[in-house]
Design a protein around this motif. Sequence first.
Motif, PDB file in Angstrom:
ATOM      1  N   PRO A   1       0.885  -1.386  -0.048  1.00  0.00           N
ATOM      2  CA  PRO A   1      -0.022   0.161   0.071  1.00  0.00           C
ATOM      3  C   PRO A   1       0.941   1.303   0.273  1.00  0.00           C
ATOM      4  O   PRO A   1       2.097   1.209   0.215  1.00  0.00           O
ATOM      5  CB  PRO A   1      -0.944  -0.298   1.216  1.00  0.00           C
ATOM      6  CG  PRO A   1      -0.002  -0.875   2.260  1.00  0.00           C
ATOM      7  CD  PRO A   1       0.579  -1.538   1.349  1.00  0.00           C
ATOM      8  N   VAL A   2       0.154   2.319  -0.247  1.00  0.00           N
ATOM      9  CA  VAL A   2       0.886   3.732  -0.180  1.00  0.00           C
ATOM     10  C   VAL A   2       0.520   4.132   1.247  1.00  0.00           C
ATOM     11  O   VAL A   2      -0.454   4.482   1.400  1.00  0.00           O
ATOM     12  CB  VAL A   2       0.349   4.661  -1.574  1.00  0.00           C
ATOM     13  CG1 VAL A   2       1.017   6.128  -1.180  1.00  0.00           C
ATOM     14  CG2 VAL A   2       0.783   3.913  -2.627  1.00  0.00           C
ATOM     15  N   MET A   3       1.453   4.505   1.988  1.00  0.00           N
ATOM     16  CA  MET A   3       1.327   5.112   3.415  1.00  0.00           C
ATOM     17  C   MET A   3       1.611   6.491   3.433  1.00  0.00           C
ATOM     18  O   MET A   3       2.854   7.051   3.173  1.00  0.00           O
ATOM     19  CB  MET A   3       2.465   4.379   4.280  1.00  0.00           C
ATOM     20  CG  MET A   3       2.260   2.867   4.232  1.00  0.00           C
ATOM     21  SD  MET A   3       1.002   2.241   5.222  1.00  0.00           S
ATOM     22  CE  MET A   3       1.343   2.521   6.888  1.00  0.00           C
ATOM     23  N   VAL A   4       0.565   7.390   3.680  1.00  0.00           N
ATOM     24  CA  VAL A   4       0.644   8.803   3.694  1.00  0.00           C
ATOM     25  C   VAL A   4       0.551   9.200   5.165  1.00  0.00           C
ATOM     26  O   VAL A   4      -0.715   8.851   5.631  1.00  0.00           O
ATOM     27  CB  VAL A   4      -0.347   9.389   2.799  1.00  0.00           C
ATOM     28  CG1 VAL A   4      -0.220  11.100   2.759  1.00  0.00           C
ATOM     29  CG2 VAL A   4      -0.306   8.633   1.360  1.00  0.00           C
ATOM     30  N   HIS A   5       1.568  10.162   5.366  1.00  0.00           N
ATOM     31  CA  HIS A   5       1.224  10.859   7.004  1.00  0.00           C
ATOM     32  C   HIS A   5       0.771  11.942   6.888  1.00  0.00           C
ATOM     33  O   HIS A   5       1.629  12.774   6.079  1.00  0.00           O
ATOM     34  CB  HIS A   5       2.642  10.432   7.705  1.00  0.00           C
ATOM     35  CG  HIS A   5       3.052   9.069   7.783  1.00  0.00           C
ATOM     36  ND1 HIS A   5       2.413   7.820   8.637  1.00  0.00           N
ATOM     37  CD2 HIS A   5       4.029   8.380   6.875  1.00  0.00           C
ATOM     38  CE1 HIS A   5       2.917   6.836   8.299  1.00  0.00           C
ATOM     39  NE2 HIS A   5       4.160   7.087   7.439  1.00  0.00           N
ATOM     40  N   GLN A   6       0.173  12.597   7.863  1.00  0.00           N
ATOM     41  CA  GLN A   6      -0.034  13.776   7.764  1.00  0.00           C
ATOM     42  C   GLN A   6       1.085  14.850   8.355  1.00  0.00           C
ATOM     43  O   GLN A   6       1.630  14.248   9.360  1.00  0.00           O
ATOM     44  CB  GLN A   6      -1.274  14.215   8.632  1.00  0.00           C
ATOM     45  CG  GLN A   6      -2.272  15.417   8.619  1.00  0.00           C
ATOM     46  CD  GLN A   6      -2.822  15.494   7.167  1.00  0.00           C
ATOM     47  OE1 GLN A   6      -3.132  14.253   6.634  1.00  0.00           O
ATOM     48  NE2 GLN A   6      -3.327  16.773   6.593  1.00  0.00           N
ATOM     49  N   PRO A   7       1.268  15.883   7.983  1.00  0.00           N
ATOM     50  CA  PRO A   7       2.485  16.522   8.459  1.00  0.00           C
ATOM     51  C   PRO A   7       2.334  17.040   9.780  1.00  0.00           C
ATOM     52  O   PRO A   7       1.006  17.372  10.288  1.00  0.00           O
ATOM     53  CB  PRO A   7       2.451  17.909   7.353  1.00  0.00           C
ATOM     54  CG  PRO A   7       1.343  17.921   6.824  1.00  0.00           C
ATOM     55  CD  PRO A   7       0.608  16.638   6.766  1.00  0.00           C
ATOM     56  N   ARG A   8       3.216  17.219  10.490  1.00  0.00           N
ATOM     57  CA  ARG A   8       3.256  17.585  12.108  1.00  0.00           C
ATOM     58  C   ARG A   8       3.495  19.019  12.226  1.00  0.00           C
ATOM     59  O   ARG A   8       4.451  19.388  11.401  1.00  0.00           O
ATOM     60  CB  ARG A   8       4.005  16.678  12.832  1.00  0.00           C
ATOM     61  CG  ARG A   8       3.683  15.232  13.040  1.00  0.00           C
ATOM     62  CD  ARG A   8       4.367  14.470  13.972  1.00  0.00           C
ATOM     63  NE  ARG A   8       5.834  14.435  13.504  1.00  0.00           N
ATOM     64  CZ  ARG A   8       6.749  14.098  14.598  1.00  0.00           C
ATOM     65  NH1 ARG A   8       6.664  13.786  15.776  1.00  0.00           N
ATOM     66  NH2 ARG A   8       7.934  14.226  14.277  1.00  0.00           N
TER      67      ARG A   8
END
Length: 859
Positions: free
Chosen positions: A363-370
């Motif tokens: 899968p493509v794992m996308v993290h929200q910027p902190r």
Amino acid sequence: MQRSGHVLIGIIVLFMLALFSVSSVCLAESDEDETNLTNNTTNLSAEWVVDFTASPFEGYPPLCVQFTVSGPKGEYSWDFGDGATSNVMNPVHCYRQKGIYWVKLKYYYGTIAGEVSKPDCIKVLDPELFVDFSASPTNGSAPLTTQFSITGNPTNIIWHFGDGSDDVTEMNPRHQFVYPGNYSPTLTYCLAGSCDKISKFNYIEVEQGNDIDFIAERTNGTAPVCTRFVVTGEADDFKWDFGDGGESYEESPVHCYADSGAYTVSMTYTRDGAPYTITKNRYLVYTPKIIPEFSVTPLEGIAPLCVTYGITNPTQSWTFNFGDNSTGTGASATHCFGTSGTYFPSLTYCSNDFCDTIEYPSPVMVHQPRILVAAGSTPNEYSFSTDAPEGLKYSWVFGDGSGAEGAAVKHTYSSEGTYQVSLVVNGVCGCNAITVKEITVKPKKKLDFTATPLSGCAPHCVQFNEQSPEIPLSRLWEFGDGDTSEDKNPFHCYQFPGPYTVTLTDVFTNQTEEVVKENYITAHAVPKPSFTAYPPSGYAPLTVHFTDTTLDYTEKRYWNFGDTVTDTEKIVDHRFDEPGEYNVTFTVWGAGDCRGTKSQVIEVLKQEDISYDFSGLPVRGVAPLYTSYKLTGNMQQSELDFGDGQKTVERNPFHCYDTAGIYSPSLHACESDTGCEDIKKPAYVVAVSPNYLNMTLIPGWNLVSVPVTLEQGYDIMEILSGVNTAGHSVFTWNSTSGSWARVGRDYPLSPLSAFFMYVPEMVTVPLVISQEGPQQNLTRTLDTGWNLVSFADVMTVSADEAFRSVEEFWSYAIGYDAVKQRYLAPVTKGVDSVGSEMDPTKGYWLFMNASVQMIGKKL
């Protein structure tokens, strides 16, 4: 047994290192560091026990694991073993590479910190070795056509369907089970140099069918494909339309399809002159020889994340499915993800009316910027930054009507309050990422600190906690007893009584702050009880005069005479009516409710008429010991047994004890009227080895004791006052408080006690052995856990003999090698305690399973 013994020794040594801050290295430090001998271990409360679980802990990549913590809410730091970390309490982490991973969890809760480490926690299997198969449908009426599918990449495939049909070597065959029954298909394959088979018992269930139907032996495969059509049921005539323009009038024809595609097959049959048609839409699906592949990069990142999709081996048409309900076409496509999540990309392709969808393996794992916040150098100033990708446009809104542009900005709030800070990051491929963080602005606090407990009995240990408005450049604690610390929340022990002023100094960017708390900590002195008892022994009924001679305490006391009677007076006359040994304990209380206890054994004898007796002089001395005996009483016959195997009928004999030992002489006396009587005197004669006339100390730390009772005036630490200790104190272990204690000049030298002493060079101290010895057995109370002890004897003995009086309660004994400056291997009771050699001039750590009284010989 040998292996378990080695493991036990390792556990004991590790426990000793944790329990006692004393070792050859630690003890050899300067006097300034001797406070390190104090045991400062902080106990972890029962409600703060941390562990974690992982589910699943084994599988093929991508293996996404849910980690769950058992424990209270605190600060957590995960190390997943593959280079990735997390500060979330219960994270989900995906492993993409095969391997066995060591997972570590560090936790923090106030001053409590620790780590849970689990080797071989997660096992990610090699995806190249995974093989399985499935079928659809697995049940139905005969004839039943089933599609078989393989997961993995095996070679040399052989299918055996279990219905008597020929074996098949296709990758994903389509097979028809003509007759009712339960079938167990088997897949035989080879992979990575080895071969195996997968068999599924009664996997296919076929029920009885009544209507006429047809099946194709090969409903799928790679074009060109030839297949036979089989009819179930009876009919008169047949006409076939194979869907590619071909026809046949046979009952069971064979037809070849040259091209890939999805074909609709119709069979028209007549029964009793009436025509019927059976049509199966897209019944045959034959794939092209080449199946397209596609790439996705990168597979993980922080939004806005630009992901590129590319195709190899293209077919007639295709569509990229990005996993967020959007699609793209072309030889390559770029898609922007602006919201965090896990996205599963796929490719839909078509060839000759055949269409299929291929899912990407990861899968493509996308993290929200902190949003990262740090306090500034001035009040209410904050620095804002982000971990979003570099080189983009960053727009900040601080929640008070103002904003700024840039990857890292500063902002000062004019008033306190709660503000919603938002960040918009503009991506280069067509989307934006938005993240929000709430901050609370409060007036800048002043430097302060707290401590608990503020008072206690010396040695008194205190936990200090800094309350700082920001992170200082440096800090310095001054505890008021000469010790300092640079820790944020130090744990410090005050060894001696007194009030202490504590100072904390923090150095910040623009200023230095200092907090001074006068007489903040109070360590109360533990009173040392003292009393006299006269007489200490005698015949029942015996009245003993007890006098409290304790100095410097609150005049609160408690007597326990060992016969259920207690008292609180300063001077008490107590009568013991029955013979026996009574352990009298005396407890006094000082400031801060600190208390000390002292014990003494009172021996009450049974009154008897003794017709005969004997005495010797001297009865204590250095071997060879020459003793003159004298018999008293009117006896007709007598025989004196000297206790060393020799006897005599002389009335006043003179005897020599050649070797060191403890001897129990007895007298056998006879008289015509009263008969014969035996008088025994246990441990009456003590002949000490010449080797025990001196205490020999070698360079470094020595764990020593005295083997027998010393002459009054020479039985205190004062006799060692002339020894050069290079500035080090003499230490013993207080098992009741679990801490080290410095030994003063008036400390008694008892055969049952031991102490650590440091000398820079070899020295010999003469010992003066008591000529009379104690009136009764030596006693000492041992606490549960580790005790620093010795024993009274005139020669080396086994551990079982040395600690016979507490044989049911001790587990391990550990000595100290002064030559090598290290601990000896532990002696385990019942394992190696019989053949061991224990020296009464040395000291030993003795682990007790209960608190009991140790009884030594009258030496």
